[in-house]
Motif scaffolding. Structure first.
Motif, PDB file in Angstrom:
ATOM      1  N   LEU A 111      16.753  10.913 -11.097  1.00 30.09           N
ATOM      2  CA  LEU A 111      17.025  10.415 -12.445  1.00 30.09           C
ATOM      3  C   LEU A 111      15.747  10.326 -13.276  1.00 30.09           C
ATOM      4  N   SER A 112      14.669   9.874 -12.648  1.00 35.58           N
ATOM      5  CA  SER A 112      13.414   9.812 -13.392  1.00 35.58           C
ATOM      6  C   SER A 112      12.881  11.215 -13.671  1.00 35.58           C
ATOM      7  N   THR A 113      13.146  12.166 -12.761  1.00 30.48           N
ATOM      8  CA  THR A 113      12.752  13.559 -13.002  1.00 30.48           C
ATOM      9  C   THR A 113      13.449  14.098 -14.238  1.00 30.48           C
ATOM     10  N   ALA A 114      14.757  13.863 -14.327  1.00 32.31           N
ATOM     11  CA  ALA A 114      15.506  14.305 -15.507  1.00 32.31           C
ATOM     12  C   ALA A 114      14.998  13.593 -16.755  1.00 32.31           C
ATOM     13  N   GLY A 115      14.701  12.309 -16.625  1.00 27.82           N
ATOM     14  CA  GLY A 115      14.180  11.547 -17.766  1.00 27.82           C
ATOM     15  C   GLY A 115      12.831  12.054 -18.238  1.00 27.82           C
ATOM     16  N   ALA A 120      12.105  13.687 -21.846  1.00 26.14           N
ATOM     17  CA  ALA A 120      11.155  13.036 -22.757  1.00 26.14           C
ATOM     18  C   ALA A 120       9.857  13.808 -22.955  1.00 26.14           C
ATOM     19  N   PHE A 121       9.363  14.471 -21.885  1.00 24.17           N
ATOM     20  CA  PHE A 121       8.012  15.030 -21.959  1.00 24.17           C
ATOM     21  C   PHE A 121       7.914  16.528 -21.698  1.00 24.17           C
ATOM     22  N   GLY A 122       9.004  17.148 -21.257  1.00 23.14           N
ATOM     23  CA  GLY A 122       8.983  18.597 -21.090  1.00 23.14           C
ATOM     24  C   GLY A 122       8.601  19.073 -19.697  1.00 23.14           C
ATOM     25  N   ARG A 123       8.497  20.391 -19.590  1.00 19.15           N
ATOM     26  CA  ARG A 123       8.330  21.083 -18.312  1.00 19.15           C
ATOM     27  C   ARG A 123       7.007  20.762 -17.610  1.00 19.15           C
ATOM     28  N   THR A 124       5.895  20.850 -18.297  1.00 16.35           N
ATOM     29  CA  THR A 124       4.585  20.678 -17.662  1.00 16.35           C
ATOM     30  C   THR A 124       4.430  19.280 -17.069  1.00 16.35           C
ATOM     31  N   ALA A 125       4.739  18.267 -17.854  1.00 16.80           N
ATOM     32  CA  ALA A 125       4.667  16.889 -17.345  1.00 16.80           C
ATOM     33  C   ALA A 125       5.673  16.699 -16.218  1.00 16.80           C
ATOM     34  N   GLY A 126       6.838  17.294 -16.360  1.00 13.54           N
ATOM     35  CA  GLY A 126       7.865  17.200 -15.327  1.00 13.54           C
ATOM     36  C   GLY A 126       7.425  17.811 -14.009  1.00 13.54           C
ATOM     37  N   LEU A 127       6.758  18.953 -14.068  1.00 12.19           N
ATOM     38  CA  LEU A 127       6.274  19.599 -12.837  1.00 12.19           C
ATOM     39  C   LEU A 127       5.213  18.750 -12.138  1.00 12.19           C
ATOM     40  N   ARG A 128       4.323  18.136 -12.916  1.00 12.28           N
ATOM     41  CA  ARG A 128       3.325  17.236 -12.322  1.00 12.28           C
ATOM     42  C   ARG A 128       4.017  16.065 -11.631  1.00 12.28           C
ATOM     43  N   PRO A 173       4.339  10.263 -17.210  1.00  6.82           N
ATOM     44  CA  PRO A 173       3.896   9.979 -15.837  1.00  6.82           C
ATOM     45  C   PRO A 173       3.300  11.227 -15.191  1.00  6.82           C
ATOM     46  N   GLY A 174       2.388  11.033 -14.260  1.00  6.57           N
ATOM     47  CA  GLY A 174       1.756  12.151 -13.577  1.00  6.57           C
ATOM     48  C   GLY A 174       2.065  12.157 -12.088  1.00  6.57           C
ATOM     49  N   ILE A 175       1.211  12.832 -11.344  1.00  5.98           N
ATOM     50  CA  ILE A 175       1.410  12.976  -9.898  1.00  5.98           C
ATOM     51  C   ILE A 175       1.416  11.616  -9.211  1.00  5.98           C
ATOM     52  N   PHE A 176       0.456  10.764  -9.537  1.00  9.14           N
ATOM     53  CA  PHE A 176       0.372   9.460  -8.883  1.00  9.14           C
ATOM     54  C   PHE A 176       1.631   8.631  -9.125  1.00  9.14           C
ATOM     55  N   ALA A 177       2.184   8.704 -10.324  1.00 11.94           N
ATOM     56  CA  ALA A 177       3.414   7.954 -10.629  1.00 11.94           C
ATOM     57  C   ALA A 177       4.561   8.426  -9.743  1.00 11.94           C
ATOM     58  N   GLY A 178       4.637   9.739  -9.497  1.00 10.07           N
ATOM     59  CA  GLY A 178       5.670  10.269  -8.613  1.00 10.07           C
ATOM     60  C   GLY A 178       5.499   9.793  -7.183  1.00 10.07           C
ATOM     61  N   ILE A 179       4.262   9.809  -6.700  1.00 10.98           N
ATOM     62  CA  ILE A 179       3.988   9.323  -5.336  1.00 10.98           C
ATOM     63  C   ILE A 179       4.353   7.840  -5.242  1.00 10.98           C
ATOM     64  N   ALA A 180       3.886   7.068  -6.209  1.00 11.43           N
ATOM     65  CA  ALA A 180       4.135   5.619  -6.193  1.00 11.43           C
ATOM     66  C   ALA A 180       5.628   5.305  -6.223  1.00 11.43           C
ATOM     67  N   LEU A 181       6.375   6.044  -7.045  1.00  7.59           N
ATOM     68  CA  LEU A 181       7.813   5.788  -7.106  1.00  7.59           C
ATOM     69  C   LEU A 181       8.460   6.001  -5.739  1.00  7.59           C
TER      70      LEU A 181
END
Length: 196
Positions: free
Chosen positions: A20-24, A28-36, A101-109
């Motif tokens: 859900l956060s990936t879709a969000g 909100a921020f597009g492909r590049t931010a989403g891939l990170r 959000p970046g890579i660290f936010a994904g790891i933390a989640l």
């Protein structure tokens, strides 16, 4: 192994904080931010899987009833999640973020995501297919999990990017929620048949 493959697919594709956060993020921020962000989720999910495997393997092998208790607890959480999805109403509620959000936010989640622990516990303690070769089974489970996990999260990212452009009616959004809840229930059913 087929039950495991199907369970991975349904567990990964159904909504939880990660997808859900990936879709969000995509919306909100597009492909590049989403891939990170997805890269961080990927690393985080594998860290959770390693924690589950390394911390539970000895206990599970020594006390088979513990394996069943962990499986039941995971299944109860997944049933609760299916209920929450089905009763979400007529709005697809992607988890949104105020800043990129970046890579660290994904790891933390993933490290604090109860679904990640429940899913990995269910997958690694359930669905035995090489009972006499636990190491080989674990390696195959990691491989299969990631082969499914990556494209599914990329699809959710794409859905988030595309969903913003669509203006879906509340009725369609409600039906989507019901389909996601049914998928979660399918996983619970598969796990029950594979273990009992």
């Amino acid at each position: 192994m087929i039950s495991f493959f199907l369970a991975v697919f349904f567990l990964v594709i159904t909504p939880g904080p990660g997808v859900l956060s990936t879709a969000g993020v995509g919306s909100a921020f597009g492909r590049t931010a989403g891939l990170r962000y997805v890269t961080g989720l990927f690393v985080g999910n594998n860290l959770v899987a390693l924690a589950v495997v390394s911390g539970l393997a000895a206990i599970v092998l020594a006390v088979p009833v513990v394996r069943n208790i962990l499986l039941v607890l995971s299944l109860v959480y997944l049933l609760y999640l299916a209920f929450r999805i089905a009763t979400a109403g007529a709005k697809i509620a992607f988890i949104e973020s105020a800043r990129e959000p970046g890579i660290f936010a994904g790891i933390a989640l993933q490290l604090i995501n109860p679904k990640a622990y429940a899913v990995n516990t269910t997958l690694f303690t359930g669905f035995p297919f090489f009972a006499d070769a636990l190491a080989w089974e674990t390696i195959l489970k990691f491989a299969l999990l990631n082969v499914i996990w990556v494209p599914v999260h990329l699809l959710w990212l794409t859905a988030g990017i595309m969903i913003k452009r669509l203006e879906l009616s509340p009725r369609i959004q409600f039906r989507i929620n019901l389909m996601m809840a049914v998928a979660m229930l399918a996983v619970v059913t598969l796990a029950l048949f594979a273990n009992f």
